[in-house]
Design a protein around this motif. Sequence first.
Motif, PDB file in Angstrom:
ATOM      1  N   ALA A  13       0.767  -3.082 -10.812  1.00 59.75           N
ATOM      2  CA  ALA A  13      -0.196  -3.896 -10.066  1.00 59.75           C
ATOM      3  C   ALA A  13       0.143  -3.912  -8.578  1.00 59.75           C
ATOM      4  CB  ALA A  13      -0.208  -5.322 -10.611  1.00 59.75           C
ATOM      5  N   ARG A  14       1.445  -3.988  -8.260  1.00 55.37           N
ATOM      6  CA  ARG A  14       1.837  -3.958  -6.847  1.00 55.37           C
ATOM      7  C   ARG A  14       1.473  -2.633  -6.198  1.00 55.37           C
ATOM      8  NH1 ARG A  14       7.839  -6.074  -7.031  1.00 55.37           N
ATOM      9  NH2 ARG A  14       7.940  -3.955  -7.772  1.00 55.37           N
ATOM     10  N   LYS A  15       1.608  -1.513  -6.940  1.00 52.81           N
ATOM     11  CA  LYS A  15       1.229  -0.210  -6.395  1.00 52.81           C
ATOM     12  C   LYS A  15      -0.274  -0.162  -6.115  1.00 52.81           C
ATOM     13  CE  LYS A  15       4.898   2.693  -8.187  1.00 52.81           C
ATOM     14  NZ  LYS A  15       5.253   3.895  -8.943  1.00 52.81           N
ATOM     15  N   ARG A  16      -1.061  -0.686  -7.033  1.00 53.70           N
ATOM     16  CA  ARG A  16      -2.516  -0.694  -6.827  1.00 53.70           C
ATOM     17  C   ARG A  16      -2.906  -1.583  -5.648  1.00 53.70           C
ATOM     18  NH1 ARG A  16      -4.067  -0.980 -13.131  1.00 53.70           N
ATOM     19  NH2 ARG A  16      -3.796   1.236 -13.561  1.00 53.70           N
ATOM     20  N   TRP A  17      -2.320  -2.769  -5.589  1.00 48.62           N
ATOM     21  CA  TRP A  17      -2.637  -3.669  -4.483  1.00 48.62           C
ATOM     22  C   TRP A  17      -2.184  -3.095  -3.143  1.00 48.62           C
ATOM     23  CZ3 TRP A  17      -6.233  -6.952  -4.117  1.00 48.62           C
ATOM     24  CH2 TRP A  17      -6.656  -7.686  -5.215  1.00 48.62           C
ATOM     25  N   SER A  18      -1.051  -2.407  -3.126  1.00 53.12           N
ATOM     26  CA  SER A  18      -0.588  -1.820  -1.863  1.00 53.12           C
ATOM     27  C   SER A  18      -1.549  -0.733  -1.399  1.00 53.12           C
ATOM     28  CB  SER A  18       0.830  -1.272  -2.008  1.00 53.12           C
ATOM     29  OG  SER A  18       0.882  -0.212  -2.923  1.00 53.12           O
ATOM     30  N   LEU A  19      -2.098   0.054  -2.327  1.00 48.43           N
ATOM     31  CA  LEU A  19      -3.099   1.057  -1.950  1.00 48.43           C
ATOM     32  C   LEU A  19      -4.364   0.407  -1.399  1.00 48.43           C
ATOM     33  CD1 LEU A  19      -2.868   3.776  -4.725  1.00 48.43           C
ATOM     34  CD2 LEU A  19      -2.480   4.050  -2.285  1.00 48.43           C
ATOM     35  N   VAL A  20      -4.806  -0.649  -2.038  1.00 42.02           N
ATOM     36  CA  VAL A  20      -5.999  -1.355  -1.554  1.00 42.02           C
ATOM     37  C   VAL A  20      -5.747  -1.911  -0.159  1.00 42.02           C
ATOM     38  CG1 VAL A  20      -7.462  -3.386  -1.925  1.00 42.02           C
ATOM     39  CG2 VAL A  20      -6.888  -1.891  -3.838  1.00 42.02           C
ATOM     40  N   ILE A  21      -4.597  -2.497   0.044  1.00 41.38           N
ATOM     41  CA  ILE A  21      -4.269  -3.074   1.350  1.00 41.38           C
ATOM     42  C   ILE A  21      -4.208  -1.992   2.416  1.00 41.38           C
ATOM     43  CG2 ILE A  21      -2.448  -4.223   2.658  1.00 41.38           C
ATOM     44  CD1 ILE A  21      -1.871  -5.828   0.069  1.00 41.38           C
ATOM     45  N   LEU A  22      -3.577  -0.872   2.105  1.00 36.65           N
ATOM     46  CA  LEU A  22      -3.440   0.193   3.093  1.00 36.65           C
ATOM     47  C   LEU A  22      -4.753   0.924   3.367  1.00 36.65           C
ATOM     48  CD1 LEU A  22       0.004   1.725   2.119  1.00 36.65           C
ATOM     49  CD2 LEU A  22      -0.533   0.336   4.109  1.00 36.65           C
ATOM     50  N   LEU A  23      -5.570   1.137   2.353  1.00 36.24           N
ATOM     51  CA  LEU A  23      -6.791   1.909   2.532  1.00 36.24           C
ATOM     52  C   LEU A  23      -7.988   1.085   2.987  1.00 36.24           C
ATOM     53  CD1 LEU A  23      -6.560   4.284  -0.554  1.00 36.24           C
ATOM     54  CD2 LEU A  23      -6.019   4.799   1.838  1.00 36.24           C
ATOM     55  N   VAL A  24      -8.000  -0.192   2.673  1.00 35.33           N
ATOM     56  CA  VAL A  24      -9.137  -1.041   3.049  1.00 35.33           C
ATOM     57  C   VAL A  24      -8.726  -2.076   4.095  1.00 35.33           C
ATOM     58  CG1 VAL A  24     -10.843  -2.689   2.189  1.00 35.33           C
ATOM     59  CG2 VAL A  24     -10.212  -0.731   0.791  1.00 35.33           C
ATOM     60  N   GLY A  25      -7.650  -2.782   3.829  1.00 32.95           N
ATOM     61  CA  GLY A  25      -7.256  -3.879   4.701  1.00 32.95           C
ATOM     62  C   GLY A  25      -6.727  -3.445   6.059  1.00 32.95           C
ATOM     63  N   LEU A  26      -5.937  -2.386   6.091  1.00 35.02           N
ATOM     64  CA  LEU A  26      -5.358  -1.949   7.357  1.00 35.02           C
ATOM     65  C   LEU A  26      -6.408  -1.450   8.348  1.00 35.02           C
ATOM     66  CD1 LEU A  26      -2.771  -1.695   8.943  1.00 35.02           C
ATOM     67  CD2 LEU A  26      -2.421   0.538   7.927  1.00 35.02           C
ATOM     68  N   PRO A  27      -7.386  -0.627   7.946  1.00 31.84           N
ATOM     69  CA  PRO A  27      -8.429  -0.257   8.919  1.00 31.84           C
ATOM     70  C   PRO A  27      -9.218  -1.460   9.443  1.00 31.84           C
ATOM     71  CG  PRO A  27      -8.450   1.261   7.091  1.00 31.84           C
ATOM     72  CD  PRO A  27      -7.507   0.157   6.715  1.00 31.84           C
ATOM     73  N   ILE A  28      -9.481  -2.420   8.577  1.00 32.14           N
ATOM     74  CA  ILE A  28     -10.173  -3.629   9.031  1.00 32.14           C
ATOM     75  C   ILE A  28      -9.313  -4.370  10.048  1.00 32.14           C
ATOM     76  CG2 ILE A  28     -10.994  -5.907   8.288  1.00 32.14           C
ATOM     77  CD1 ILE A  28     -11.869  -4.549   5.662  1.00 32.14           C
ATOM     78  N   TYR A  29      -8.002  -4.448   9.790  1.00 33.99           N
ATOM     79  CA  TYR A  29      -7.104  -5.129  10.710  1.00 33.99           C
ATOM     80  C   TYR A  29      -7.021  -4.399  12.049  1.00 33.99           C
ATOM     81  CZ  TYR A  29      -3.116  -7.740  12.405  1.00 33.99           C
ATOM     82  OH  TYR A  29      -2.295  -8.526  13.149  1.00 33.99           O
ATOM     83  N   VAL A  30      -7.051  -3.066  12.026  1.00 33.30           N
ATOM     84  CA  VAL A  30      -7.020  -2.299  13.274  1.00 33.30           C
ATOM     85  C   VAL A  30      -8.263  -2.595  14.106  1.00 33.30           C
ATOM     86  CG1 VAL A  30      -7.160   0.041  14.206  1.00 33.30           C
ATOM     87  CG2 VAL A  30      -5.530  -0.479  12.408  1.00 33.30           C
ATOM     88  N   VAL A  31      -9.418  -2.649  13.468  1.00 31.06           N
ATOM     89  CA  VAL A  31     -10.652  -2.972  14.188  1.00 31.06           C
ATOM     90  C   VAL A  31     -10.564  -4.374  14.782  1.00 31.06           C
ATOM     91  CG1 VAL A  31     -13.125  -3.415  13.884  1.00 31.06           C
ATOM     92  CG2 VAL A  31     -12.080  -1.377  12.884  1.00 31.06           C
ATOM     93  N   ILE A  32     -10.018  -5.315  14.042  1.00 31.85           N
ATOM     94  CA  ILE A  32      -9.869  -6.680  14.541  1.00 31.85           C
ATOM     95  C   ILE A  32      -8.900  -6.718  15.724  1.00 31.85           C
ATOM     96  CG2 ILE A  32      -8.960  -8.973  13.964  1.00 31.85           C
ATOM     97  CD1 ILE A  32     -10.111  -8.533  11.142  1.00 31.85           C
ATOM     98  N   ALA A  33      -7.793  -5.978  15.652  1.00 33.38           N
ATOM     99  CA  ALA A  33      -6.815  -5.965  16.738  1.00 33.38           C
ATOM    100  C   ALA A  33      -7.404  -5.354  18.004  1.00 33.38           C
ATOM    101  CB  ALA A  33      -5.564  -5.201  16.306  1.00 33.38           C
ATOM    102  N   VAL A  34      -8.108  -4.248  17.876  1.00 33.90           N
ATOM    103  CA  VAL A  34      -8.715  -3.605  19.052  1.00 33.90           C
ATOM    104  C   VAL A  34      -9.823  -4.482  19.616  1.00 33.90           C
ATOM    105  CG1 VAL A  34     -10.052  -1.603  19.799  1.00 33.90           C
ATOM    106  CG2 VAL A  34      -8.063  -1.290  18.338  1.00 33.90           C
ATOM    107  N   SER A  35     -10.608  -5.116  18.753  1.00 39.53           N
ATOM    108  CA  SER A  35     -11.654  -6.022  19.231  1.00 39.53           C
ATOM    109  C   SER A  35     -11.057  -7.218  19.963  1.00 39.53           C
ATOM    110  CB  SER A  35     -12.505  -6.509  18.068  1.00 39.53           C
ATOM    111  OG  SER A  35     -13.146  -5.430  17.455  1.00 39.53           O
ATOM    112  N   THR A  36      -9.927  -7.710  19.483  1.00 40.21           N
ATOM    113  CA  THR A  36      -9.247  -8.812  20.160  1.00 40.21           C
ATOM    114  C   THR A  36      -8.781  -8.398  21.550  1.00 40.21           C
ATOM    115  OG1 THR A  36      -8.525  -9.696  18.040  1.00 40.21           O
ATOM    116  CG2 THR A  36      -7.324 -10.449  19.989  1.00 40.21           C
TER     117      THR A  36
END
Length: 76
Positions: A7-30
Amino acid sequence: MALPLKARKRWSLVILLVGLPIYVVIAVSTMNWLYPDPEARAPIWIELTIYVGLGVLWAVPFKFIFMGVGQPDPDA
């Protein structure tokens, strides 16, 4: 409550593939919100410090998910 390794492996993939790009957009927008005029940008060392800080900050809440993901399964 500890998550199993699978489950941790699956969640880490979701975080890296979905969450990290969203966070990058938020950081650059900030940063664009803080310094809207490209001619009046902050010095490069300030921008670098902010980006490095934001780069470390995103991983802190997910530390427990990423710990041990690259290790072999102890239950196998």
